[in-house]
Motif scaffolding. Structure first.
Motif, mmCIF file in Angstrom:
data_model
loop_
_atom_site.group_PDB
_atom_site.id
_atom_site.type_symbol
_atom_site.label_atom_id
_atom_site.label_comp_id
_atom_site.label_asym_id
_atom_site.label_seq_id
_atom_site.Cartn_x
_atom_site.Cartn_y
_atom_site.Cartn_z
ATOM 1 N N LEU A 6 -6.066 -4.102 4.177
ATOM 2 C CA LEU A 6 -5.995 -3.645 5.565
ATOM 3 C C LEU A 6 -6.926 -4.439 6.457
ATOM 4 O O LEU A 6 -6.622 -4.682 7.626
ATOM 5 N N ASN A 26 0.840 -1.212 0.000
ATOM 6 C CA ASN A 26 0.000 0.000 0.000
ATOM 7 C C ASN A 26 0.868 1.253 0.000
ATOM 8 O O ASN A 26 0.609 2.209 -0.729
ATOM 9 N N GLN A 41 -12.257 1.667 0.925
ATOM 10 C CA GLN A 41 -11.121 2.481 0.491
ATOM 11 C C GLN A 41 -11.359 3.893 0.984
ATOM 12 O O GLN A 41 -12.503 4.355 1.049
ATOM 13 N N ALA A 42 -10.272 4.552 1.347
ATOM 14 C CA ALA A 42 -10.413 5.842 2.023
ATOM 15 C C ALA A 42 -11.208 6.817 1.178
ATOM 16 O O ALA A 42 -12.242 7.325 1.574
ATOM 17 N N THR A 85 -8.387 6.746 -4.518
ATOM 18 C CA THR A 85 -7.743 5.431 -4.440
ATOM 19 C C THR A 85 -8.068 4.534 -5.619
ATOM 20 O O THR A 85 -7.282 3.660 -5.961
ATOM 21 N N THR A 90 -8.433 -3.470 -3.814
ATOM 22 C CA THR A 90 -9.746 -4.045 -3.567
ATOM 23 C C THR A 90 -10.338 -3.630 -2.231
ATOM 24 O O THR A 90 -11.504 -3.903 -1.955
ATOM 25 N N LYS A 110 2.127 1.792 -3.278
ATOM 26 C CA LYS A 110 1.042 2.123 -4.206
ATOM 27 C C LYS A 110 0.588 3.575 -4.052
ATOM 28 O O LYS A 110 0.344 4.282 -5.030
ATOM 29 N N ASP A 154 5.417 6.141 4.907
ATOM 30 C CA ASP A 154 5.543 6.562 3.505
ATOM 31 C C ASP A 154 5.313 8.053 3.387
ATOM 32 O O ASP A 154 4.832 8.699 4.324
HETATM 33 P P1 ADP Z 1 -6.583 -1.443 -1.260
HETATM 34 O O1 ADP Z 1 -6.579 -2.745 -1.989
HETATM 35 O O2 ADP Z 1 -7.589 -0.478 -1.795
HETATM 36 O O3 ADP Z 1 -5.253 -0.886 -1.085
HETATM 37 P P2 ADP Z 1 -6.485 -1.765 1.562
HETATM 38 O O4 ADP Z 1 -7.404 -2.393 2.523
HETATM 39 O O5 ADP Z 1 -5.113 -2.237 1.564
HETATM 40 O O6 ADP Z 1 -7.154 -1.858 0.168
HETATM 41 O O7 ADP Z 1 -6.501 -0.233 1.882
HETATM 42 C C1 ADP Z 1 -7.696 0.405 2.085
HETATM 43 C C2 ADP Z 1 -7.603 1.847 1.750
HETATM 44 O O8 ADP Z 1 -6.807 2.505 2.713
HETATM 45 C C3 ADP Z 1 -6.938 2.136 0.459
HETATM 46 O O9 ADP Z 1 -7.834 2.055 -0.625
HETATM 47 C C4 ADP Z 1 -6.470 3.544 0.671
HETATM 48 O O10 ADP Z 1 -7.514 4.429 0.434
HETATM 49 C C5 ADP Z 1 -6.105 3.571 2.130
HETATM 50 N N1 ADP Z 1 -4.685 3.345 2.359
HETATM 51 C C6 ADP Z 1 -4.061 2.208 2.779
HETATM 52 N N2 ADP Z 1 -2.754 2.386 2.919
HETATM 53 C C7 ADP Z 1 -2.507 3.665 2.562
HETATM 54 C C8 ADP Z 1 -1.329 4.457 2.477
HETATM 55 N N3 ADP Z 1 -0.126 3.977 2.795
HETATM 56 N N4 ADP Z 1 -1.449 5.736 2.065
HETATM 57 C C9 ADP Z 1 -2.649 6.245 1.730
HETATM 58 N N5 ADP Z 1 -3.806 5.543 1.784
HETATM 59 C C10 ADP Z 1 -3.731 4.270 2.202
#
Ligand code: ADP
Length: 971
Positions: free
Chosen positions: A630, A563, A614-615, A620, A626, A566, A595
């Motif tokens: 998290l 993440n 997703q935030a 995102t 997906t 990404k 990060d």
């Molecule tokens: P995804 O497959 O969308 O990455 P995650 O469950 O891993 O699903 O993350 C959920 C959401 O949390 C992400 O879509 C993003 O919006 C936010 N997020 C996770 N990690 C980060 C990060 N390091 N920086 C910014 N946003 C993050």
């Protein structure tokens, strides 16, 4: 009358003998009465003396006259006495009658003896007259005192007149009363002493339906009372009447038709002037209506009382200026005041109202004054202790009490909490729904993108037109895409395991360096692609090994670091690890993934750990994903008894912190520098069967081996045998378990790769059969199921190891090589070749750290392949795509102009619209690029604007408009 005159009168024939003197003739009573009417022995008077005729007649006539009168008078008096029996002293009057009559009789005899000398009779009459006279005299004297007491006639007359007048008046009064009684609409009954009806008026008849004739002589109770009549009242009435006392009561009566009704009964006994009882007069007033109203009133009062007491709702009676006159307990509870407060200092509900609700309250009062009531409105009271309590108030004016109103106050605390919860639940449900939709969209995108790449490159390679030096790259892309798909599927499986509570943890001793190092090693390629710095830093003394689940920590870090890479466009991603010893063999491993990426808005921090979330979907989505990573990470951390948290600043980056309890060995030496870290990684034992694969990039040499691939799917057979052959093995392929048994009888294979689900004879049965036949050849199970239970099932059937499909080429060859190695102990060419270490390790300033850099990794060129719409295409859709593609140059002109003028808002708008339309018609990659442009415009990142715009233009040249007969790639 002179005696001598009489003596001188000539004697009649019966006169005394001569010479006999009258006084010489003695007489006895016997001779007297015997000669009473004898006229012979005395001369008639006429002949006696010297009467002249005139004188004689005067006497005679007068005597007769007197006799006449003296006869008439007593007759009249006797008549009077007989007619007027009320006359006082009637005996005297009768004496007078006889006295006068005897006098008259004397005078008659006096006249008579002028011719007939019945002197004896005359004497007797006179004697009798004298006796009666004297008797009368005595009687008179006796009654004189009583007579004197008699009222004077005048007075009597006066009294009489007065009495007559009074009687007249009384008669008039009685006449009037009788009229009233008879005409009264109320019932009037007159009964005798025995209670039998003597008279009833019309009112009684119309009330009861009975006529006077029907009830005459009957007792009212016998026909007016019925089952609803209260016996106690009846008894009470009877008692009073028996004592001749007045009585009043309310009682149920029945009319002739049998209908019951209420009357108010008043019975008065009537006495005469002498106190003698005469009769009862009873009046009956129909009070049914009044009773009904009273009962209704009582019921309504009782209801109101119950309402007041029930304390369901606060009730106040107040003046319109808010001063409370009375309040029930519930109101006092709501307001937090006591009854004492109300009674001593007084309360005012307007004053209790929270300031921001005063205006609404005053408006309600206005409404109350004009409309007579105010519709319920929301309010908040300030309680005595200053707390706020939400209430709902409704008021209505009290018309009977001008200036007063009734207020109902409902405590809304619970209601508000429920509303709040409902609202939250709805929000959560909506959010979950939205998240699921987003998830599906993301999934679709996440699956389509690598699938597109796999299909595109496979097609390209199959066409045979790819130059040799490009082929490797294409294969690598296909592999990466497949890997990506696999990760995705693993994630979903993991989540399903998490959701069903089946996530297993395998605790083992492992090196923290190795776990973190592996993650860095795997992800450095991606970091390098984005020109990001990926650092693994160690803080403090790190033990050689810790007791935890290394696979789950790896999975967790892959998510967090993945993440971080990404969501970071520039800067660095750092993994900072430290291990704390808590006590004895208990410790905590703490890992921070930092990060410098886009960050997360505070309002989204909470929910990013929820599945499918997703935030900020608009941002995102552009980065893919997906929303599962998290969620899985959180479950892993919780499963290991740890915690995970995040701190973030939008635009500046995020820090995910994980704390996990772990076991420590008592005498562990902590290694903190690079070389030891590297060593620990190299010394890692081969993982347990099915648990982990070879180090990335290791290539197994399978030369001189004879292998059997058993799979019913032609593609799989082809693919697996190709992979193995490429590693130098000789490979036979069969389609099911039965064929495998046959083949094994013919040839002694070194390793058998067995698909578990096949027609004819499946892998489990075939393996069991092989073992039963004493065949000890290693059998590696190939199964599409990656569940832990499946592995056990395969091992139970006799398989030696387990690989889940789609099969990773390296892993496959490495595993086969492992068994070959075990077979030969050492066969040249079958050992593992360690991949070249392309990482660079060094200590960071100020930290005892190890840095894993992605600097010199081989970098793959960006994919160059036509963009095909991901949606099915028909003619119409094709035209829209064509229009979109043809319209792009004009849009780019606009965007260019906006970039030149640094009109960020406009750029963002244009990019946004481009993003939307591209996504709509299925050009996801193009849409993602447009989104990046939008983000750059919003962040006013001038340098990025140009770059993203150029990328967009480049991709625009690759957008493919499908031919109308062609369908797009099936989803
Ligand atoms: P995804 O497959 O969308 O990455 P995650 O469950 O891993 O699903 O993350 C959920 C959401 O949390 C992400 O879509 C993003 O919006 C936010 N997020 C996770 N990690 C980060 C990060 N390091 N920086 C910014 N946003 C993050």
């Amino acid at each position: 009358m002179p005696v001598n005159a009489c003596c001188q009168m000539p004697l009649a024939a019966g006169g005394p003998p001569d010479g006999v003197l009258p006084f010489d003739r003695h007489e006895t009573a016997g001779t007297f009465f015997a000669n009473l009417l004898n006229t012979s022995d005395f001369p008639a008077r006429w002949y006696c003396g010297t009467w002249n005729a005139e004188l004689g007649w005067l006497h005679i006539i007068s005597d007769l006259g007197i006799f006449g009168a003296y006869t008439a008078i007593p007759l009249v008096i006797a008549y009077f006495i007989l007619r007027r029996k009320d006359m006082p002293f009637p005996a005297i009057l009768w004496l007078f009658v006889s006295f006068i009559m005897f006098c008259g009789l004397g005078h008659l005899v006096e006249a008579f003896i002028f011719w007939y000398p019945v002197y004896r009779l005359s004497g007797l009459v006179k004697a009798l007259t004298a006796a009666i006279s004297w008797f009368t005299v005595f009687a008179l004297i006796r009654i004189i005192p009583k007579a004197l007491e008699l009222p004077r006639i005048a007075a009597l007359n006066e009294q009489l007149t007065r009495e007559i007048e009074e009687r007249k008046k009384a008669q008039a009064e009685i006449a009037k009363l009788s009229l009233v009684a008879s005409k009264s609409r109320h019932g009037v009954v007159i009964t005798n002493a025995q209670g039998e009806i003597e008279w009833v008026n019309d009112g009684f008849s119309s009330l009861t339906g009975y006529t006077f004739e029907e009830v005459l002589g009957r007792r009212p109770g016998s026909f007016l009372q019925g089952e609803k009549t209260n016996p106690e009242t009846v008894c009470m009435i009877a008692k009073c009447l028996s004592r001749k006392e007045p009585v009043s009561a309310e009682i149920v009566n029945y009319n002739k038709a049998g209908r019951d009704y209420w009357i108010s009964l008043e019975v008065e006994p009537v006495f005469d002037d002498d106190g003698n009882f005469l009769q009862f007069v009873g009046t009956q007033v129909d009070i049914t209506e009044r009773k009904r109203i009273n009962q209704a009133l009582c019921r309504s009062n009782a209801r109101f009382e119950a309402l007041l007491k029930s304390d369901i709702v606060g009730i106040v009676v107040a003046e319109t200026d808010g001063s409370i006159v009375s309040a029930n307990n519930e109101f006092l509870r709501i307001s937090g005041y006591t009854r004492g407060d109300l009674e001593t200092t007084g309360l005012n509900w307007l004053a209790m109202t929270a300031p921001e609700y005063r205006a609404a309250a005053e408006k309600a009062i206005e409404e109350l004054e004009t409309e007579g009531s105010a519709k319920p409105w929301r309010n908040e009271y300030l309680q005595k202790n200053g707390n706020r309590v939400p209430v709902l108030i409704g008021t209505a004016a009290l018309p009977e009490d001008p200036g007063m109103c009734l207020g109902l106050v409902l405590d809304m605390t619970q209601q508000q909490a429920i509303e709040h919860n409902l609202h939250e639940a709805r929000r959560t449900a909506e959010y979950a729904n939205e998240a699921k939709s987003n998830f599906l969209a993301n999934m679709s995108h996440e699956i389509r993108t690598p699938l597109n790449a796999i299909m595109g490159f496979t097609e390209l390679l199959a066409s045979g037109q790819v130059r040799e030096h490009e082929q490797k790259e294409h294969y690598r892309t296909i592999l990466d895409s497949s890997q990506h798909l696999l990760t995705l599927i693993n994630d979903i499986l993991d989540l399903s395991k998490v959701e069903s509570g089946h996530m297993d943890f395998d605790l083992a001793w492992c090196s923290p360096h190795t776990v973190v190092g592996e993650v860095v090693s795997v992800l450095r390629v991606r970091a390098h692609e984005k020109r990001l710095q990926l650092e693994g830093c160690w803080q403090g003394a790190i033990p050689e090994s810790i007791h935890t689940d290394p696979l789950r920590i790896r999975q967790l870090l892959m998510n967090l670091v993945g993440n971080a890479i990404k969501f970071t466009d520039s800067g660095l991603v750092r993994i900072l690890t430290c291990v704390e010893r808590q006590s004895g063999t208990e410790g905590v491993i703490q890992i921070e993934v930092q990060d410098s990426g886009i960050g997360i808005a505070p309002e989204n921090l909470e929910r990013i750990f929820a599945p499918f979330t997703q935030a900020d979907t608009s941002i995102t989505r552009n980065f893919g994903g997906t929303g599962l990573g998290l969620a899985i990470s959180k479950r892993i951390v919780e499963g290991l008894g740890g915690t995970i948290s995040v701190q973030s600043q939008p635009g500046r980056g995020s820090v995910f912190s994980v704390r996990l309890p772990c076991g420590l060995s008592e005498n562990d030496v902590h290694h903190t520098h690079a070389s030891e870290a590297i060593r620990s990684r190299r010394q890692t034992e081969l993982p347990a069967p099915g648990q982990a694969g070879p180090p990335k990039g290791s290539i197994a040499n399978l030369a001189h081996s004879r292998l059997l691939v058993v799979d019913d799917g032609v593609t799989n057979r082809k693919l697996i045998s190709l992979m193995l052959r490429k590693a130098g093995a000789t490979v036979d392929c069969v389609e099911n378990g039965q064929e495998a048994l046959d083949a094994q009888e013919q040839t002694a294979y070194d390793v058998i790769l067995m698909d578990m689900q096949m027609p004819v004879l499946d892998g489990y049965s075939a393996t069991r059969e092989l073992r039963q036949r004493g065949v000890e050849t290693p059998v590696i199970a190939l199964t599409a199921h990656a569940m832990r239970g499946d592995r056990e099932k395969c091992l139970e059937a006799g398989c030696t190891d387990f690989l889940s499909k789609p099969v990773d080429r390296d892993h496959l060859c490495w595993l086969v090589a492992k068994f070959l190695e075990q077979r030969d102990t050492h066969v040249p060419g079958t050992e593992l070749t360690e991949p070249e270490d392309d990482g660079e390790y060094q200590s960071g300033p100020g930290l005892e750290s190890v840095r894993f850099s992605a600097g010199d990794t081989v970098v793959f060129e960006p994919v160059r392949v036509n963009c095909v719409t991901s949606l099915p295409v028909d003619e119409e859709f094709r035209e829209i795509i064509q229009e979109f593609v043809e319209g792009l140059p004009a849009r780019f002109t606009e965007i260019d102009a906006a970039i030149t003028g640094q009109r960020f808002h406009l750029i963002a708008e244009l990019a946004h619209s481009l993003k939307g339309s591209a996504a709509m018609i299925g050009f996801e990659e193009f849409s993602q690029l447009a989104a990046r442009l939008e983000v750059a415009a919003k962040q006013r990142a001038v340098a990025d604007l140009k770059r993203h715009c150029d990328e967009l233009k480049l991709m625009a040249t690759r957008l493919e408009v499908p031919a109308c007969e062609e369908a797009g790639v099936e989803s």
